[in-house]
Design a protein around this motif. Sequence first.
Motif, mmCIF file in Angstrom:
data_model
loop_
_atom_site.group_PDB
_atom_site.id
_atom_site.type_symbol
_atom_site.label_atom_id
_atom_site.label_comp_id
_atom_site.label_asym_id
_atom_site.label_seq_id
_atom_site.Cartn_x
_atom_site.Cartn_y
_atom_site.Cartn_z
ATOM 1 N N ASN A 33 28.769 43.627 35.927
ATOM 2 C CA ASN A 33 27.528 44.085 35.322
ATOM 3 C C ASN A 33 27.149 43.050 34.268
ATOM 4 N N ASN A 34 26.077 42.297 34.547
ATOM 5 C CA ASN A 34 25.705 41.190 33.675
ATOM 6 C C ASN A 34 25.031 41.641 32.383
ATOM 7 N N LYS A 35 24.298 42.744 32.442
ATOM 8 C CA LYS A 35 23.599 43.210 31.241
ATOM 9 C C LYS A 35 24.593 43.543 30.126
ATOM 10 N N HIS A 36 25.658 44.237 30.489
ATOM 11 C CA HIS A 36 26.661 44.634 29.491
ATOM 12 C C HIS A 36 27.853 43.683 29.463
ATOM 13 N N GLN A 37 27.800 42.657 30.289
ATOM 14 C CA GLN A 37 28.838 41.623 30.335
ATOM 15 C C GLN A 37 30.231 42.231 30.558
ATOM 16 N N ILE A 38 30.369 42.859 31.728
ATOM 17 C CA ILE A 38 31.613 43.529 32.086
ATOM 18 C C ILE A 38 32.048 43.095 33.486
ATOM 19 N N LEU A 39 33.356 42.898 33.658
ATOM 20 C CA LEU A 39 33.958 42.733 34.970
ATOM 21 C C LEU A 39 34.985 43.842 35.142
ATOM 22 N N PHE A 40 34.941 44.513 36.279
ATOM 23 C CA PHE A 40 35.878 45.602 36.556
ATOM 24 C C PHE A 40 36.563 45.322 37.880
ATOM 25 N N ASN A 41 37.890 45.243 37.854
ATOM 26 C CA ASN A 41 38.652 45.008 39.078
ATOM 27 C C ASN A 41 39.036 46.343 39.719
ATOM 28 N N PHE A 42 38.480 46.627 40.894
ATOM 29 C CA PHE A 42 38.815 47.873 41.577
ATOM 30 C C PHE A 42 39.968 47.640 42.549
ATOM 31 N N ILE A 43 40.848 48.626 42.628
ATOM 32 C CA ILE A 43 41.975 48.589 43.553
ATOM 33 C C ILE A 43 41.931 49.856 44.398
ATOM 34 N N LEU A 68 29.310 43.092 43.333
ATOM 35 C CA LEU A 68 30.472 42.219 43.395
ATOM 36 C C LEU A 68 30.180 40.876 42.755
ATOM 37 N N LEU A 69 31.216 40.325 42.133
ATOM 38 C CA LEU A 69 31.093 38.983 41.582
ATOM 39 C C LEU A 69 31.037 38.009 42.755
ATOM 40 N N PRO A 70 29.888 37.343 42.969
ATOM 41 C CA PRO A 70 29.746 36.494 44.153
ATOM 42 C C PRO A 70 30.435 35.144 43.988
ATOM 43 N N HIS A 71 30.940 34.624 45.097
ATOM 44 C CA HIS A 71 31.472 33.269 45.136
ATOM 45 C C HIS A 71 32.454 33.023 43.991
ATOM 46 N N TYR A 72 33.493 33.832 43.957
ATOM 47 C CA TYR A 72 34.477 33.737 42.882
ATOM 48 C C TYR A 72 35.039 32.329 42.757
ATOM 49 N N ARG A 73 35.077 31.830 41.520
ATOM 50 C CA ARG A 73 35.728 30.564 41.202
ATOM 51 C C ARG A 73 36.578 30.775 39.958
ATOM 52 N N MET A 80 35.841 34.201 31.328
ATOM 53 C CA MET A 80 36.234 33.934 29.948
ATOM 54 C C MET A 80 35.449 34.806 28.969
ATOM 55 N N ASN A 81 34.162 35.019 29.251
ATOM 56 C CA ASN A 81 33.272 35.608 28.258
ATOM 57 C C ASN A 81 33.047 37.110 28.400
ATOM 58 N N TYR A 82 33.164 37.649 29.610
ATOM 59 C CA TYR A 82 32.912 39.073 29.809
ATOM 60 C C TYR A 82 34.178 39.878 29.473
ATOM 61 N N ARG A 83 33.984 41.147 29.119
ATOM 62 C CA ARG A 83 35.123 42.046 28.970
ATOM 63 C C ARG A 83 35.598 42.455 30.358
ATOM 64 N N LYS A 84 36.905 42.490 30.509
ATOM 65 C CA LYS A 84 37.489 42.691 31.838
ATOM 66 C C LYS A 84 38.414 43.903 31.828
ATOM 67 N N VAL A 85 38.252 44.762 32.844
ATOM 68 C CA VAL A 85 38.980 46.024 32.918
ATOM 69 C C VAL A 85 39.712 46.115 34.257
ATOM 70 N N LEU A 86 40.931 46.621 34.203
ATOM 71 C CA LEU A 86 41.741 46.833 35.401
ATOM 72 C C LEU A 86 42.442 48.182 35.293
#
Length: 263
Positions: A33-43, A68-73, A80-86
Amino acid sequence: MKREQERRKQTLAAACQDLKSEPTSDYRHLLVNNKHQILFNFIPKVSCSTWKTIWRRLNSKNGELKMLLPHYRKDDARLMNYRKVLFVREPMSRLLSAYLSKFHSWTGTQRIWESRYGRAIVKRYRGVENPKLGGGGGKWLNITFIEFIKHITDLGSGIRINELNDHWLPQYKLSRPCHVKYDFIGHFENIAVEGPFVLRWLGINHFVRFPKYHSSNAKEHFGEYYESISPDLMRKLMDYYREDYKLFGYSPDDVMSLVQRGV
């Protein structure tokens, strides 16, 4: 919660030092989610459908079409910059949940899984060539939990990730926790508390809510299924998920104690 997060991150960091290598395959489990700068890893089997629904609603409110985060690199700045949740889950419970929903549901989903994996399982462990799958409520292959476990441990984890086998593959292979520095590591076992908490922590609880949690079938039938598994096969299974236990702070001894007590 802050102290517990620090404990989980310290456990992860210590285990990462001993991890020889992380998977280098393409990445497909990060919701963005780019607006709130969040990455969430779903399992899969860790409230996966719930989290996808939450993210779909959040993105629709923000006018974002892609989840989904496209074209992961590995050098993507958002890592680095977004908050990340697992969120992770005790491996044996997650495995049983996958079996019950995919091989013991008597639905179209079971048909798909029996077609994709069931024939190979029946051929290998029952010696039956080309078993027939009935359609429209016909014959089921009735894959047993023991057969499912044998298939997984014999196949091993060094296989290409796809949308079906990611339901049982070790969670570290789906999340790369030693590379992606997660800011919050949630546990499924406490999701009734940690689910709503993380939405507040992310500042998105005004847009989406975490639904009421219902106990899983795997929890209710844990002892029933695992008490029939031989010690040798349990050791193989524990070894298969060894890295998950080390990285995410779960205890194989606690699991074996539950099995022995029939809980």
